[in-house]
Motif scaffolding. Structure first.
Motif, short mmCIF file in Angstrom:
data_model
loop_
_atom_site.label_atom_id
_atom_site.label_comp_id
_atom_site.label_asym_id
_atom_site.label_seq_id
_atom_site.Cartn_x
_atom_site.Cartn_y
_atom_site.Cartn_z
N LEU A 1 18.97 -23.90 -27.02
CA LEU A 1 20.10 -24.80 -26.81
C LEU A 1 21.22 -24.17 -25.99
O LEU A 1 21.82 -24.82 -25.13
CB LEU A 1 20.65 -25.26 -28.15
N TRP A 2 21.52 -22.90 -26.28
CA TRP A 2 22.74 -22.33 -25.72
C TRP A 2 22.49 -21.37 -24.56
O TRP A 2 23.45 -20.81 -24.02
CB TRP A 2 23.55 -21.65 -26.83
N SER A 3 21.24 -21.19 -24.16
CA SER A 3 20.95 -20.46 -22.93
C SER A 3 21.03 -21.46 -21.78
O SER A 3 20.05 -22.14 -21.44
CB SER A 3 19.56 -19.82 -22.98
N LYS A 4 22.20 -21.57 -21.19
CA LYS A 4 22.42 -22.59 -20.16
C LYS A 4 23.69 -22.24 -19.37
O LYS A 4 24.42 -21.31 -19.74
CB LYS A 4 22.56 -23.98 -20.81
N PRO A 5 23.96 -22.97 -18.29
CA PRO A 5 25.15 -22.66 -17.49
C PRO A 5 26.45 -22.89 -18.27
O PRO A 5 26.59 -23.85 -19.02
CB PRO A 5 25.04 -23.63 -16.31
N LEU A 6 27.38 -21.98 -18.06
CA LEU A 6 28.73 -22.12 -18.60
C LEU A 6 29.53 -23.08 -17.71
O LEU A 6 29.08 -23.46 -16.63
CB LEU A 6 29.40 -20.75 -18.65
N PRO A 7 30.72 -23.47 -18.15
CA PRO A 7 31.51 -24.40 -17.33
C PRO A 7 31.77 -23.91 -15.90
O PRO A 7 31.91 -24.73 -14.98
CB PRO A 7 32.82 -24.51 -18.11
N ASP A 8 31.81 -22.59 -15.68
CA ASP A 8 32.05 -22.08 -14.32
C ASP A 8 30.76 -21.91 -13.53
O ASP A 8 30.78 -21.42 -12.39
CB ASP A 8 32.83 -20.76 -14.37
N GLY A 9 29.61 -22.31 -14.11
CA GLY A 9 28.35 -22.25 -13.40
C GLY A 9 27.51 -21.03 -13.69
O GLY A 9 26.30 -21.02 -13.40
N ARG A 10 28.11 -19.99 -14.23
CA ARG A 10 27.33 -18.80 -14.57
C ARG A 10 26.46 -19.08 -15.79
O ARG A 10 26.83 -19.84 -16.67
CB ARG A 10 28.25 -17.60 -14.82
N THR A 11 25.29 -18.44 -15.83
CA THR A 11 24.32 -18.72 -16.89
C THR A 11 24.54 -17.81 -18.08
O THR A 11 24.73 -16.60 -17.94
CB THR A 11 22.89 -18.56 -16.37
#
Length: 239
Positions: free
Chosen positions: A40-50
């Motif tokens: 679930l939480w391995s994904k892009p952050l709000p700034d686009g970094r993963t």
């Protein structure tokens, strides 16, 4: 015990208690819960970094790790809904009259930083023991909202210790969006409290039967809604 076979990458009906020894905490013992958090939480952050996570630890000490230029984070699972069955008010209610136990499903779980800073309490420990929070996640989320606004709140010290974690999500909306917590937010954009709230002056645990049953209804509604939100958001995750 082995995880039950599931047909979906994220099965919102799976009860993590079913795969751990009796009396053990699924947050640190359930391999399926740890895997679900990673997916679930391995994904892009709000700034686009993963924000990639790896599964680590042994049974009884499962956790997730992220290590990159963003920093090193050791995350542990914690339940965010509680039934308070040992309270005096709950004991007044016949078992048959209590709301149905939905089970410990993914909607009831979240990750927080699990490494102590300067030997002081983690977020999980602080929110569980603070007399104005008592493990209520809606109250915890209000503290997190105020943290982002740099406003005073009962958990200010511990949230500040982990400010590098909250900076990953930029702002409160980013935190809510990342962890799919929209079902604790009302139509007015404010926290939809599960029990009467007056700036942390009211008792966090309902102390009369009607209030307790209303609290249980609110948390059950939240669990069902977030389970659906998680299922809708993750149809393409590979198992």
């Amino acid at each position: 015990m082995q995880p039950a076979e599931i047909n979906l990458p994220i099965d919102p009906t799976f009860d993590f208690r079913s795969e751990v020894p009796a009396g053990r905490d699924p947050d640190s013992w359930s391999p399926t819960l740890r895997s679900y958090h990673r997916l679930l939480w391995s994904k892009p952050l709000p700034d686009g970094r993963t924000f990639d996570l790896t599964e680590e630890g042994k049974p009884g000490g499962y956790f997730l790790r992220h290590d990159s230029a963003l920093g090193t984070f050791r995350l542990t699972s914690d339940t965010i809904t509680h039934r308070y069955l040992r309270t005096a008010v709950a004991k007044q209610i016949p078992a048959a009259a209590l709301p149905t136990d939905i089970g410990y499903t993914i909607a009831s779980a979240l990750v927080f930083p699990g490494t102590r800073v300067d030997g002081k309490q983690t977020i999980n420990q602080a929110r569980g023991t603070h007399p104005r929070i008592r493990d209520r996640f809606d109250l915890t989320l209000e503290c997190i909202r105020r943290h982002y606004q740099e406003e005073d709140n009962p958990l200010r010290a511990v949230l500040t210790r982990y400010s590098s974690f909250f900076e990953l999500f930029v702002d409160f909306d980013g935190y809510v969006d990342f962890f799919l917590l929209h079902d604790v937010i009302g139509d007015d954009g404010k926290i939809a409290y599960w029990h009467h709230f007056d700036n942390f002056t009211t008792p966090p645990v309902p102390n009369d039967v009607d209030a307790y049953l209303a609290y249980r209804r609110h948390t059950s509604d939240f669990i069902r809604a977030r389970n659906k939100r998680i299922a809708d958001a993750t149809p393409g995750i590979p198992s």
